[in-house]
Design a protein around this motif. Structure first.
Motif, PDB file in Angstrom:
ATOM      1  N   TRP A  99      -5.740  -2.905   6.859  1.00 49.92           N
ATOM      2  CA  TRP A  99      -6.125  -3.664   5.675  1.00 49.92           C
ATOM      3  C   TRP A  99      -7.510  -4.261   5.921  1.00 49.92           C
ATOM      4  O   TRP A  99      -7.780  -4.795   7.009  1.00 49.92           O
ATOM      5  CB  TRP A  99      -5.138  -4.795   5.389  1.00 49.92           C
ATOM      6  N   CYS A 114      -6.491  -1.043   1.518  1.00 48.99           N
ATOM      7  CA  CYS A 114      -5.783  -0.413   2.621  1.00 48.99           C
ATOM      8  C   CYS A 114      -6.460   0.926   2.928  1.00 48.99           C
ATOM      9  O   CYS A 114      -7.074   1.534   2.051  1.00 48.99           O
ATOM     10  CB  CYS A 114      -4.305  -0.230   2.304  1.00 48.99           C
ATOM     11  N   CYS A 166       0.871  -1.176   0.000  1.00 46.38           N
ATOM     12  CA  CYS A 166       0.000   0.000   0.000  1.00 46.38           C
ATOM     13  C   CYS A 166       0.904   1.221   0.000  1.00 46.38           C
ATOM     14  O   CYS A 166       1.549   1.516   1.012  1.00 46.38           O
ATOM     15  CB  CYS A 166      -0.904  -0.017   1.216  1.00 46.38           C
TER      16      CYS A 166
END
Length: 124
Positions: A35, A95, A21
């Motif tokens: 997440w 994310c 991410c």
């Protein structure tokens, strides 16, 4: 904050993947990161979270011991290492960032910015 999740793909059961991410637009170490995932026809669910410094992590029971969340503040990037993948891990993984200091037990609404998601498909 702009977030981009990537690293998803197709993997056999028992295999591994690492999601990344990448963040931009704000100092990376000023927010916690989580997440989440959403499987077909299911609600989005929490997977893991990490504090601003990376010193604290939290996991859903379903992934504990198999997934590891981490972050590299120097690279403005967070990771989700997924081992021993199962068919039920198949989902779109997102994310998200949170301004909250304490990241344990946060809900979706506590997260401020979201990435676009990356597909993980585990074949059995």
């Amino acid at each position: 904050v702009q977030l981009q999740a990537f690293g998803g793909g197709l993997v056999q059961a028992g295999g591994s993947l690492r999601l990344s991410c990448a963040a931009s637009g704000r100092t990376f170490n000023t927010y916690g990161l989580g997440w989440f995932r959403q499987a077909p026809e299911k609600e989005r669910e929490f997977v893991a979270a990490i504090s601003r410094s990376g010193g604290s992590t939290y996991y859903a029971d379903s992934v504990k011991g198999r997934f590891t969340i981490s972050r590299d503040n120097a690279k403005n990037t967070a990771y989700l290492r997924m081992n021993t993948l199962k068919a039920e891990d198949t989902a779109i993984y997102y994310c998200a960032t949170t301004h909250m200091n304490y990241i344990g037990g946060l809900l979706e609404g506590d997260y401020d910015y979201w990435g676009q998601g990356t597909q993980v498909t585990v074949s059995s």
